[in-house]
Scaffold this active site. Structure first.
Site, PDB file in Angstrom:
ATOM      1  N   ASP A 178       0.841  -1.198   0.000  1.00  0.00           N
ATOM      2  CA  ASP A 178       0.000   0.000   0.000  1.00  0.00           C
ATOM      3  C   ASP A 178       0.876   1.248   0.000  1.00  0.00           C
ATOM      4  OD1 ASP A 178      -2.515  -1.456   0.356  1.00  0.00           O
ATOM      5  OD2 ASP A 178      -1.840  -1.840   2.400  1.00  0.00           O
ATOM      6  N   ARG A 200      -1.470  -2.191  -4.120  1.00  0.00           N
ATOM      7  CA  ARG A 200      -2.817  -2.301  -3.555  1.00  0.00           C
ATOM      8  C   ARG A 200      -3.392  -0.891  -3.364  1.00  0.00           C
ATOM      9  NH1 ARG A 200      -7.285  -5.792  -3.069  1.00  0.00           N
ATOM     10  NH2 ARG A 200      -8.304  -5.345  -1.114  1.00  0.00           N
ATOM     11  N   ARG A 260     -13.370   1.905  -5.881  1.00  0.00           N
ATOM     12  CA  ARG A 260     -12.919   2.156  -4.514  1.00  0.00           C
ATOM     13  C   ARG A 260     -12.134   3.459  -4.354  1.00  0.00           C
ATOM     14  NH1 ARG A 260     -11.298  -3.710  -1.918  1.00  0.00           N
ATOM     15  NH2 ARG A 260     -13.389  -4.535  -2.075  1.00  0.00           N
ATOM     16  N   LYS A 263     -13.694   3.871  -1.120  1.00  0.00           N
ATOM     17  CA  LYS A 263     -14.607   2.932  -0.476  1.00  0.00           C
ATOM     18  C   LYS A 263     -14.714   3.362   0.986  1.00  0.00           C
ATOM     19  CE  LYS A 263     -15.220  -1.771   1.108  1.00  0.00           C
ATOM     20  NZ  LYS A 263     -15.412  -3.146   0.631  1.00  0.00           N
TER      21      LYS A 263
END
Ligand SMILES: *[C@@H]1O[C@H](CO)[C@@H](O)[C@H](O)[C@H]1NC(C)=O
Length: 381
Positions: A178, A200, A260, A263
């Site tokens: 991430d 990600r 997303r 999200k």
């Protein structure tokens, strides 16, 4: 002899500031929920020169102002990892492949074609740990962290991250890493940061409480050669699913995403204001059960699905702008949609969540269009 040498070296290193280098300090102040953040405060700035030094300054227990005036390339610093994986979105060259992390492929994509072996950069898997009371600042466009993200966890607090670029974290691979993770924190301000080419999530607030967070003026650049939607647009943008988190999302330029972005779930209260969304190829908002979202004064341009169908949480899109007045002390600003799908949520329960909190201001949408895409991200302060 040695002492003399170091004294001379320090004088030489300090010299540029006397010859016109702008002293680097935090620009502006956080609006909205994290408005009381101070980061490293007035601590003397340190300038790391190696990845080890950067990791040490970010992770220690001193209040620090850490200035980046170079790229920090973590690629290769922890070797490589080899794992099996899967191809849930197909094996085309434009598609991301997923690492079988924690048996994700086995558990969630049992019918996907398996990939026998994926070798990826190990440094990307877990971000650099950030301690409490830190300011991390980039100088101009020089502050780049490549191959590893930032990880704000274990109940740390009072952190400012401004004007840096986090990039190239195993972008081919879902679960490759991430960009910025917050998961157990309070008072975090992420401002004028660019994220690009991430495996990600670009920014993820995990299931632990992340408290008061302001995410402002960032560029979430989803352009990629490896996408879960195989179309050059990154699916995993912003993920806010913490516990009682209060998130201000203001003035961000969120483009070339396919899902997303954001999200929202957990029981997060999100104030999304004056962001510029688009172009995108999938949904932007995904409003999960427990989420409370006030979205006002945003611009959507070239966004086919501003909000995913079947929202289970509460969404108020301020079509009735006057409904905001009693809760936030001013009327809301209507969102602007051009070449975009429908964005409509009428749940005014959202507004009661804002009573008494510091709420960001809202500019007119024309100002968002003219200034956000050109001033968000690194190099504009
Ligand atoms: C952060 O700063 C606050 C205020 O000075 C202080 O109370 C706290 O102990 C500091 N936290 C750490 C982990 O040093």
């Amino acid at each position: 002899m040695r002492t003399t040498f170091f004294v001379l070296l320090n004088v030489a290193a300090a010299a540029p500031s006397h010859f016109g280098r702008r002293d680097v300090s935090v620009s502006g102040s956080a609006e909205g929920f994290a408005s009381s953040v101070t980061g490293g405060g007035s601590a003397t700035a340190v300038y790391p020169t190696t990845t080890e030094e950067l990791v040490s300054y970010l992770g220690d227990d001193q209040a620090r102002v850490i200035v980046l005036n170079q790229e920090f390339d973590f690629t290769g610093t922890e070797g490589t990892t080899t794992s099996s994986g899967c191809a849930p979105w197909g094996t085309g060259s434009a598609c991301q492949t997923a690492i079988n992390k924690d048996d994700w492929c086995t558990n969630y994509e049992p019918n996907a074609p398996t990939v026998a072996s994926i070798t990826y950069d190990a440094a990307g898997e877990l971000g650099i740990s950030v301690g409490s009371n830190k300011t991390l600042l980039g100088e101009g466009t020089k502050g780049v962290i490549k191959g590893k993200g930032l990880r704000i966890v274990n109940n740390v607090q009072n952190i400012i991250i401004q004007n840096i670029h986090v990039t190239e974290i195993n972008p081919q691979y879902v679960w490759g890493g991430d960009g910025i993770t917050i998961d157990g924190a309070d008072l975090v301000w992420i401002d004028h940061v660019k994220t690009s080419l991430i495996g990600r999530q670009h920014i993820v607030l995990g299931t632990e409480a992340s408290g008061r967070v302001t995410v402002s003026n960032n560029e979430i650049d989803g352009q990629t050669s490896w996408s879960a939607t195989c179309d050059g647009n990154h699916y995993w943008g912003l993920y806010f699913t913490g516990s009682n988190d209060q998130v201000t999302l203001k003035g961000n330029y969120i483009h070339h995403t396919s899902g997303r972005s954001p999200k929202v779930g957990g029981n997060t209260i999100l104030h999304a204001v004056n962001n510029y969304f688009g172009p995108s190829t999938g949904h932007n908002f995904e409003v999960g059960s427990g989420a409370y979202v006030l979205a006002e004064g945003n611009v959507f341009d070239g966004v086919p699905t501003p909000v995913e169908d079947g929202a289970q949480g509460a969404l108020f899109t301020a079509e009735d702008t006057s409904a905001c007045s009693s809760a936030i002390g001013r009327a809301c600003v209507a969102n602007s949609l051009t070449d975009s799908g429908t964005f409509s949520g009428t749940n005014t329960d959202v507004l009661s969540k804002f009573n008494g909190d510091t709420v960001a201001t809202a500019e007119a949408v024309a100002a968002v269009t003219s200034s956000v895409p050109s001033s968000a991200g690194i190099g504009h302060i």
